[in-house]
Design an enzyme around this catalytic site. Structure first.
Site, PDB file in Angstrom:
ATOM      1  N   ASN A 124      38.482  40.560  42.115  1.00 29.22           N
ATOM      2  CA  ASN A 124      37.778  40.992  40.902  1.00 29.22           C
ATOM      3  C   ASN A 124      36.277  40.980  41.152  1.00 29.22           C
ATOM      4  OD1 ASN A 124      39.983  41.429  39.197  1.00 29.22           O
ATOM      5  ND2 ASN A 124      39.990  39.328  38.426  1.00 29.22           N
ATOM      6  N   HIS A 162      44.946  46.093  34.354  1.00 33.01           N
ATOM      7  CA  HIS A 162      44.228  46.954  35.309  1.00 33.01           C
ATOM      8  C   HIS A 162      44.763  48.388  35.270  1.00 33.01           C
ATOM      9  CE1 HIS A 162      42.110  43.632  37.464  1.00 33.01           C
ATOM     10  NE2 HIS A 162      43.158  42.943  37.068  1.00 33.01           N
ATOM     11  N   HIS A 194      49.204  44.138  46.689  1.00 36.30           N
ATOM     12  CA  HIS A 194      50.039  42.937  46.661  1.00 36.30           C
ATOM     13  C   HIS A 194      49.313  41.837  47.428  1.00 36.30           C
ATOM     14  CE1 HIS A 194      53.276  40.248  46.677  1.00 36.30           C
ATOM     15  NE2 HIS A 194      54.102  40.810  47.528  1.00 36.30           N
ATOM     16  N   TYR A 217      53.208  40.693  42.214  1.00 34.09           N
ATOM     17  CA  TYR A 217      52.810  42.067  42.553  1.00 34.09           C
ATOM     18  C   TYR A 217      53.964  42.888  43.111  1.00 34.09           C
ATOM     19  CZ  TYR A 217      48.062  40.759  41.483  1.00 34.09           C
ATOM     20  OH  TYR A 217      46.946  40.345  40.812  1.00 34.09           O
TER      21      TYR A 217
END
Ligand code: HDD
Length: 697
Positions: free
Chosen positions: A146, A73, A337, A360
């Site tokens: 997503n 990403h 996160h 994360y």
């Protein structure tokens, strides 16, 4: 300092600030700099001197400007906005930001591609990230989702393998921003749990027309928790108000060269224009007692809950209405996160989610250079923050007082929020857990094909065609015949016809079909059922030259702009062209700087002289041909039809009686320009005409 001296210093400071040069260039220490173009040197042609602190500071800072890009990403675009619920959800969750209709919570959203590095193109075939940070009054909540509702793997321990396989290959760092290579398909062919996600990745969802026309999904099953500790399983859905629209693959590839920033620019420009993108947040709720009512496991992130089984309930809307001021400070430094949750939202034992909850935080430590990244403006909660965390790289806060608990010297602060909980206090959902320590995947995670088949069965004919073409393209780039064969073999468990068509494109024999593939479908999955309404922000190109019928342009433009479309006049050069009646028609864009792929529809006005010029211009001819072959609506007035002929488009289709059903409108003077423009607009609202003959996929 004695009061008089302090006074003098204050006055001096005041004078300094008030001076006209108060915005003058300074060093990091605030010392004004007289010249930043010439380094300090000994003599006009002499060596540069080390004592030039400004020069050294400037270059040193520059040398340290880059931070590690995200492992995945890396390329993204972000914007601020707000979220507001339609009604209170207190029945299911004690989350404060969902407690009251209309309660606005500020948000920051970052959209992204996954595979490519920061500088890669926007329109590659890829999953898109859709990460939302809600700055709630009870702390930050991140929904890191997503634009596809499932994932490639079921257990986070496979994530490094998956990412190594999909990223550029290690020996030559090829390909950039693409999954069409051996290692990705090798991995997936050996990991059948990826099959459902591959269906989404090979579908048009992987090439969104705009971030504004993408659905978003939280993917995992999460848990809503009420104040009295009752849990409800929940899946999150974002639905774009403008409808769900995609590019076609040929177009996406051309845009990657014509405008690699296509999606990023689109988001930026629409917000600048006051066309604020909007999504509806929906939830699928499953009472805990129904956990085992499904023929898949709710904890398996490679599965959806079909909407026909559990409807999506709209609960609020999100509007993005402000662009960042500084890409690096905001979009690059934002740190999401999955474990950033607030009271009322909790996890399930989904093994993918559990692993993310570790990953994360860990990745931000290296990417943002230490443990204080939550103090960066874009990450800072609006809720008050009190803790005993201290020091570390980049510490911005001057913490007074004690730094341990329990303490009496600091008045006992910060104190526990209360062991009994209470409003606004996070208490973990008291799930009963009992088990052996084992490295075993549950039996209930073993069906890898049923929902891949469900997806395939739900697609419209043209969506299926695109999926077949995408598999052929991707696997056609795979050099290993063994990998190709294994992958086609897996597809036979999804659908025999699909496997046979892909095999045919690859020059392979069709694999033996699987007699047991399910036939169920979920219409909610097809983009044909997710069109949205109207033509707000659709971009329409008007091709012009000297002699264009400017009256037609004005009439058509008026009609289209009134419905919210963006109409741009293109000609060979910037400036203006002379309309048929001698009037000046302003040119918005020089044609060489644009391309049909950057528009949603094309209009060619009449005017014999202009159309002769355009028909003799290969760029204009290509413009029209490409728009046709990508399925875009076309309107031509009067002599403009000649451009369709010059573009060698099938005349019986584009000029015959059925032309409007293929999205081609020829205003021959029998209908008013306004009426033709209205029919054209209705066609633009349908986005594409994917059943038109002669299309490029
Ligand atoms: Fe992830 C970034 C979404 C599985 C580890 N992920 C990242 C971003 C999104 C997602 C949208 C970008 C956030 C941003 O804009 O900054 N990831 C997902 C979804 C997943 C998923 C929807 C599956 C349902 N991810 C996943 C797993 C792991 C990670 C299983 C690790 C075990 N993801 C990361 C990461 C990233 C990341 C390495 C890279 C940069 C970052 O986090 O901040 O930690």
């Amino acid at each position: 300092m004695d009061p008089a001296a302090q006074d003098a210093k204050d006055q001096q400071l005041e004078r300094f600030r008030a001076a006209p040069a108060h915005n003058a260039l300074t060093t990091d220490q605030g010392v004004r700099v007289d010249d930043t173009d010439n380094a300090l040197r000994a003599g006009r042609r002499g060596p540069t001197l080390l004592e030039d602190f400004h020069n050294r500071e400037k270059i040193t800072h520059f040398d340290h400007e880059r931070i590690p890009e995200r492992v995945v990403h890396a390329r993204g675009a972000g914007a601020y906005g707000y979220f507001e619920p339609y009604q209170s959800l207190s029945e299911y969750t004690c989350a404060d930001f969902l407690a009251e209709a209309g309660r606005r919570t500020p948000v920051f959203v970052r959209f992204s591609t996954v595979q490519g590095p920061r500088g890669s193109a926007d329109t590659v075939r890829d999953v898109r990230g859709f990460a939302t940070k809600f700055y709630t009054r009870e702390g930050n909540y991140d929904l890191v989702g997503n634009n596809m509702p499932v994932f490639f793997i079921q257990d986070a321990i496979k994530f490094p393998d998956f990412v190594h396989a999909v990223k550029m290959e290690p020996h030559n760092e090829i390909p950039t921003g693409a999954s069409a290579h051996d290692t990705f398909w090798d991995f997936c062919s050996l990991q059948p749990e990826s099959t459902h996600m591959l269906m989404w990745l090979m579908s048009d969802r992987a090439i969104p027309r705009s971030y504004r026309t993408m659905q978003g999904f939280g993917v995992h099953t999460f848990r809503f928790v009420t104040a009295d500790g009752r849990g409800t399983f929940v899946k999150f859905h974002w639905k774009p108000k403008l409808g769900v629209h995609s590019l076609v693959w040929d177009e996406a590839q051309i845009i990657a060269g014509r405008d690699p920033d296509f999606n990023r620019r689109d988001l930026w420009e629409s917000i600048e224009a006051g066309e604020y993108p909007e999504w509806e947040l929906g939830v699928q709720l499953v009472p805990e007692e129904n956990e085992f009512d499904f023929d898949f496991d709710l904890l398996d992130a490679t599965k959806i809950i079909p909407e026909e089984q559990v409807p999506v309930r709209p609960i609020g809307r999100m509007v993005l209405n402000r662009n960042p001021q500084n890409f690096f400070a905001e979009t690059e430094q934002v740190a999401f996160h999955t474990a950033n949750v607030v009271p009322g939202i909790d996890f399930t034992n989904d093994p993918l989610l559990q692993g993310r909850n570790f990953s994360y935080l860990d990745t931000q430590l290296i990417r943002l250079g230490g443990p204080n990244f939550s103090q960066l403006p874009v990450n800072r909660p609006v809720a008050d923050v009190h803790h005993n965390h201290r020091d570390g790289f980049g510490q911005q806060v001057i913490h007074p007082g004690t730094n341990y608990f329990p303490n009496s010297l600091g008045g006992g602060c910060p104190a526990h929020a209360g062991s009994g909980g209470g409003p606004g206090v996070f208490r973990h959902y008291a799930e009963r857990v009992d088990g052996e320590k084992i490295r075993v995947r549950s039996e209930s995670f073993q069906d890898h094909y049923s929902q891949a088949a469900l997806f395939w069965n739900s697609m419209a004919d043209w969506e299926k065609r695109h999926i077949v073409e995408a598999f052929r393209f991707e696997l056609g780039k795979v050099m290993s015949v063994e990998v190709r064969e294994r992958m086609v073999g897996n597809l036979a468990h999804v659908n025999g016809g699909l496997a046979a068509l892909v095999a045919d494109g690859l020059g392979l024999p069709a694999p033996a079909p699987d007699a047991n593939v399910p036939t169920a479908a979920s219409p909610a999955l097809s983009q044909e059922n997710l069109m949205g309404e109207g033509i707000r922000t659709r971009k329409i190109a008007v091709l012009a030259a000297d002699g264009t019928d400017a009256g037609q342009v004005a009439a058509a433009r008026g009609r289209l702009v009134a419905q919210g479309a963006v109409v741009e006049v293109l000609a060979a050069r910037d400036g203006s062209v002379q309309g048929a009646g001698g009037e000046a028609l302003d040119v918005d864009r020089a044609m060489p700087t644009m391309a049909s792929v950057l528009y949603d529809a094309v209009l060619v006005p009449g005017g014999a002289q202009a159309v002769s010029v355009l028909a003799a211009d290969p760029a204009a001819v290509r413009f029209v041909e490409e728009a046709y072959r990508h399925g875009k609506p076309l309107a031509v007035f009067g002599e403009g039809t000649r451009l369709l002929t010059a573009a060698r488009l099938p005349e019986d289709v584009v000029l015959g009686e059925s032309a409007p059903s293929y999205g081609v409108f020829a205003g021959d003077g029998t209908a008013s320009v306004e009426d033709v423009a209205d029919a054209f607009a209705a066609a633009i609202a349908l986005h594409r005409f994917p059943r038109r003959p002669g299309l490029l996929n």
